[in-house]
Design an enzyme around this catalytic site. Structure first.
Site, PDB file in Angstrom:
ATOM      1  N   ARG A 223       0.849  -1.190   0.000  1.00  0.00           N
ATOM      2  CA  ARG A 223       0.000   0.000   0.000  1.00  0.00           C
ATOM      3  C   ARG A 223       0.882   1.237   0.000  1.00  0.00           C
ATOM      4  O   ARG A 223       1.978   1.227   0.595  1.00  0.00           O
ATOM      5  CB  ARG A 223      -0.891   0.029   1.248  1.00  0.00           C
ATOM      6  CG  ARG A 223      -2.094  -0.877   1.175  1.00  0.00           C
ATOM      7  CD  ARG A 223      -3.144  -0.367   0.183  1.00  0.00           C
ATOM      8  NE  ARG A 223      -4.310  -1.211   0.158  1.00  0.00           N
ATOM      9  CZ  ARG A 223      -4.541  -2.166  -0.767  1.00  0.00           C
ATOM     10  NH1 ARG A 223      -3.687  -2.391  -1.729  1.00  0.00           N
ATOM     11  NH2 ARG A 223      -5.655  -2.874  -0.731  1.00  0.00           N
ATOM     12  N   HIS A 271      -1.324   0.808  -9.826  1.00  0.00           N
ATOM     13  CA  HIS A 271      -2.039  -0.179  -8.998  1.00  0.00           C
ATOM     14  C   HIS A 271      -2.643  -1.283  -9.878  1.00  0.00           C
ATOM     15  O   HIS A 271      -3.855  -1.522  -9.851  1.00  0.00           O
ATOM     16  CB  HIS A 271      -3.131   0.514  -8.162  1.00  0.00           C
ATOM     17  CG  HIS A 271      -3.539  -0.276  -6.947  1.00  0.00           C
ATOM     18  ND1 HIS A 271      -3.825   0.292  -5.734  1.00  0.00           N
ATOM     19  CD2 HIS A 271      -3.713  -1.615  -6.762  1.00  0.00           C
ATOM     20  CE1 HIS A 271      -4.167  -0.642  -4.863  1.00  0.00           C
ATOM     21  NE2 HIS A 271      -4.104  -1.820  -5.470  1.00  0.00           N
TER      22      HIS A 271
HETATM   23  P1  NDP Z   1      -2.485 -11.663   4.163  1.00  0.00           P
HETATM   24  O1  NDP Z   1      -3.315 -11.113   5.256  1.00  0.00           O
HETATM   25  O2  NDP Z   1      -2.781 -13.033   3.675  1.00  0.00           O
HETATM   26  O3  NDP Z   1      -0.947 -11.634   4.589  1.00  0.00           O
HETATM   27  C1  NDP Z   1      -0.364 -10.578   5.286  1.00  0.00           C
HETATM   28  C2  NDP Z   1       1.049 -10.972   5.685  1.00  0.00           C
HETATM   29  O4  NDP Z   1       1.696  -9.847   6.265  1.00  0.00           O
HETATM   30  C3  NDP Z   1       1.089 -12.101   6.718  1.00  0.00           C
HETATM   31  O5  NDP Z   1       2.131 -12.988   6.437  1.00  0.00           O
HETATM   32  C4  NDP Z   1       1.370 -11.357   8.013  1.00  0.00           C
HETATM   33  O6  NDP Z   1       2.088 -12.108   8.986  1.00  0.00           O
HETATM   34  C5  NDP Z   1       2.281 -10.250   7.509  1.00  0.00           C
HETATM   35  N1  NDP Z   1       2.281  -9.131   8.439  1.00  0.00           N
HETATM   36  C6  NDP Z   1       1.245  -8.368   8.856  1.00  0.00           C
HETATM   37  N2  NDP Z   1       1.653  -7.459   9.757  1.00  0.00           N
HETATM   38  C7  NDP Z   1       2.978  -7.666   9.938  1.00  0.00           C
HETATM   39  C8  NDP Z   1       3.967  -7.066  10.753  1.00  0.00           C
HETATM   40  N3  NDP Z   1       3.670  -6.061  11.584  1.00  0.00           N
HETATM   41  N4  NDP Z   1       5.220  -7.553  10.672  1.00  0.00           N
HETATM   42  C9  NDP Z   1       5.530  -8.577   9.869  1.00  0.00           C
HETATM   43  N5  NDP Z   1       4.631  -9.205   9.055  1.00  0.00           N
HETATM   44  C10 NDP Z   1       3.376  -8.745   9.094  1.00  0.00           C
HETATM   45  O7  NDP Z   1      -2.576 -10.618   2.961  1.00  0.00           O
HETATM   46  P2  NDP Z   1      -2.446 -10.893   1.388  1.00  0.00           P
HETATM   47  O8  NDP Z   1      -1.217 -11.674   1.141  1.00  0.00           O
HETATM   48  O9  NDP Z   1      -3.730 -11.398   0.868  1.00  0.00           O
HETATM   49  O10 NDP Z   1      -2.298  -9.384   0.846  1.00  0.00           O
HETATM   50  C11 NDP Z   1      -1.248  -8.561   1.299  1.00  0.00           C
HETATM   51  C12 NDP Z   1      -1.437  -7.139   0.810  1.00  0.00           C
HETATM   52  O11 NDP Z   1      -1.157  -7.013  -0.583  1.00  0.00           O
HETATM   53  C13 NDP Z   1      -2.855  -6.563   0.918  1.00  0.00           C
HETATM   54  O12 NDP Z   1      -3.176  -6.181   2.230  1.00  0.00           O
HETATM   55  C14 NDP Z   1      -2.777  -5.380  -0.025  1.00  0.00           C
HETATM   56  O13 NDP Z   1      -2.313  -4.247   0.685  1.00  0.00           O
HETATM   57  C15 NDP Z   1      -1.735  -5.810  -1.053  1.00  0.00           C
HETATM   58  N6  NDP Z   1      -2.315  -6.040  -2.386  1.00  0.00           N
HETATM   59  C16 NDP Z   1      -1.926  -5.264  -3.427  1.00  0.00           C
HETATM   60  C17 NDP Z   1      -2.414  -5.465  -4.690  1.00  0.00           C
HETATM   61  C18 NDP Z   1      -1.930  -4.666  -5.834  1.00  0.00           C
HETATM   62  O14 NDP Z   1      -2.457  -4.801  -6.937  1.00  0.00           O
HETATM   63  N7  NDP Z   1      -0.907  -3.843  -5.660  1.00  0.00           N
HETATM   64  C19 NDP Z   1      -3.405  -6.509  -4.963  1.00  0.00           C
HETATM   65  C20 NDP Z   1      -3.739  -7.291  -3.811  1.00  0.00           C
HETATM   66  C21 NDP Z   1      -3.219  -7.041  -2.574  1.00  0.00           C
HETATM   67  P3  NDP Z   1       1.474 -13.443   9.665  1.00  0.00           P
HETATM   68  O15 NDP Z   1       1.372 -14.442   8.512  1.00  0.00           O
HETATM   69  O16 NDP Z   1       2.480 -13.826  10.655  1.00  0.00           O
HETATM   70  O17 NDP Z   1       0.126 -13.051  10.181  1.00  0.00           O
HETATM   71  C1  OXD Z   2      -6.279  -5.479  -3.129  1.00  0.00           C
HETATM   72  C2  OXD Z   2      -5.833  -4.506  -4.104  1.00  0.00           C
HETATM   73  O1  OXD Z   2      -6.060  -5.269  -1.947  1.00  0.00           O
HETATM   74  O2  OXD Z   2      -6.362  -4.493  -5.211  1.00  0.00           O
HETATM   75  O3  OXD Z   2      -6.874  -6.503  -3.551  1.00  0.00           O
HETATM   76  O4  OXD Z   2      -4.915  -3.735  -3.843  1.00  0.00           O
END
Ligand code: NDP
Ligand code: OXD
Length: 308
Positions: A223, A271
């Site tokens: 993000r 994005h």
């Molecule tokens: P998930 O919720 O499945 O995974 C999040 C990961 O981040 C987990 O491994 C979690 O750790 C880790 N995490 C969270 N907080 C911390 C922290 N403080 N320190 C270390 N690790 C942390 O999310 P997704 O994989 O589904 O998506 C991730 C992000 O990708 C979305 O939130 C979005 O912002 C972004 N995104 C962007 C897109 C784009 O087109 N640019 C499209 C889709 C998503 P743990 O496993 O230990 O809980």
């Molecule tokens: C998502 C994104 O979070 O599109 O799925 O960024």
């Protein structure tokens, strides 16, 4: 029939509402101004106006239309009802393609080769096997772990960082704040796939990125608010970062006068790293609406305390 209100500041929301109206979603689609909209028990949204969700007193479920839910959790008047997000195979496929493209761009020195082309310079930039390029993935959730597995299969040396320990074949996993430094110190290409939370806001700052080896590259697909823009620009100028591929921004669309468009060695993409197909998103929402009505556990629930 249960009423589902579609609201939020994105063209994707009306598109989804239209798709739901045209098909057999199994719920009644309403929009904020419609008669009886206040009776909605489910809200489907992206970036709703702050306070907008509080206008629905019968709400039992809020459903995001994306993987990230920071755009909903930031509402100070968010009703205390379950919040679900999207988890989709095509979203992971697309993210893996994007991250792989970025990793190959830097690993194969295509950024340098393209710069040479602009100068009409024939220079065979040295290449190395993928095993010698270390890709570090911040965020090892649904998307990060898929990217890690695919890059590992391509031969890269892959490691990941998350809050809690993980076991993933062929991928070294680091966990917790204390492990961030050692993780960064071994990373040539950093991929940010964290959710935006109070803990991760601004995490891509000078102090963090300076712990990468000199000449590392950043692929930022989390993000916009993870990244301290001025710090990344300065680190690029200083050559500490050799390049940055940035897909997400604090203000989207990125304003036409943003200096980021013209920052050397920074690639802007709008994005587009990945998007889930609308029909699949709608099917997930419909499934959760059926589950809500049947009193079954909801899929892809967000933990509001963690923020993801
Ligand atoms: P998930 O919720 O499945 O995974 C999040 C990961 O981040 C987990 O491994 C979690 O750790 C880790 N995490 C969270 N907080 C911390 C922290 N403080 N320190 C270390 N690790 C942390 O999310 P997704 O994989 O589904 O998506 C991730 C992000 O990708 C979305 O939130 C979005 O912002 C972004 N995104 C962007 C897109 C784009 O087109 N640019 C499209 C889709 C998503 P743990 O496993 O230990 O809980
Ligand atoms: C998502 C994104 O979070 O599109 O799925 O960024």
């Amino acid at each position: 029939m249960i009423k589902v209100v579609f609201l939020g500041r994105s063209t994707d929301v009306p598109r989804l509402a239209q798709l739901a109206r045209g098909g057999n979603a199994g719920f009644a689609v309403v929009e904020p101004g419609d008669p009886g909209a206040r009776q909605a028990e489910v809200a489907v949204c992206w970036r709703p106006e702050p306070g907008a969700l509080a206008a629905y007193p019968r709400l039992r479920l809020i459903h995001g239309i994306a993987a990230g839910v920071d755009n909903i959790l930031c509402d100070p008047q968010l009703p205390r009802v379950p919040l679900c997000r999207v988890v989709a195979t095509d979203l992971a496929d697309g993210m893996s393609e994007f991250a792989t493209w970025g990793a190959l761009l830097y690993h194969r020195n295509l950024d340098r080769t393209l710069a040479n082309q602009r100068l009409h310079r024939w220079q065979r930039v040295p290449q190395q096997p993928a095993a010698r390029t270390r890709v570090g993935i911040m965020g090892m959730g649904v998307l990060g772990s898929r990217v890690a597995a695919d890059l590992q299969r391509l031969g890269f040396s892959v490691h990941g960082w998350a809050r809690r320990p993980k076991a993933l074949d062929g991928v070294r996993c680091h966990a917790g704040a204390d492990a961030l430094g050692p993780f960064l110190a071994q990373t040539d290409i950093l991929v940010c796939l964290l959710p935006l939370t109070a803990e991760t806001r601004g995490i891509l700052n000078r102090a963090t990125l300076q712990q990468l080896p000199r000449g590392a590259a950043l692929i930022h697909v989390g993000r916009g608010d993870h990244m301290v823009t001025a710090d990344v620009q300065r680190l690029l100028e200083e050559g500490h970062l050799r390049g940055a591929l940035v897909d997400v921004f604090e203000h989207e669309p990125l304003p036409a006068d943003s200096p980021l468009w013209d920052t050397s060695n920074l690639i802007v993409t709008p994005h587009i790293a990945s998007t889930a197909d609308n029909a699949g998103v709608l099917e997930q929402i419909a499934e959760n609406v059926r589950r809500l009505q049947a009193g079954k556990p909801l899929l892809n629930l967000v933990d509001p305390a963690l923020g993801y």
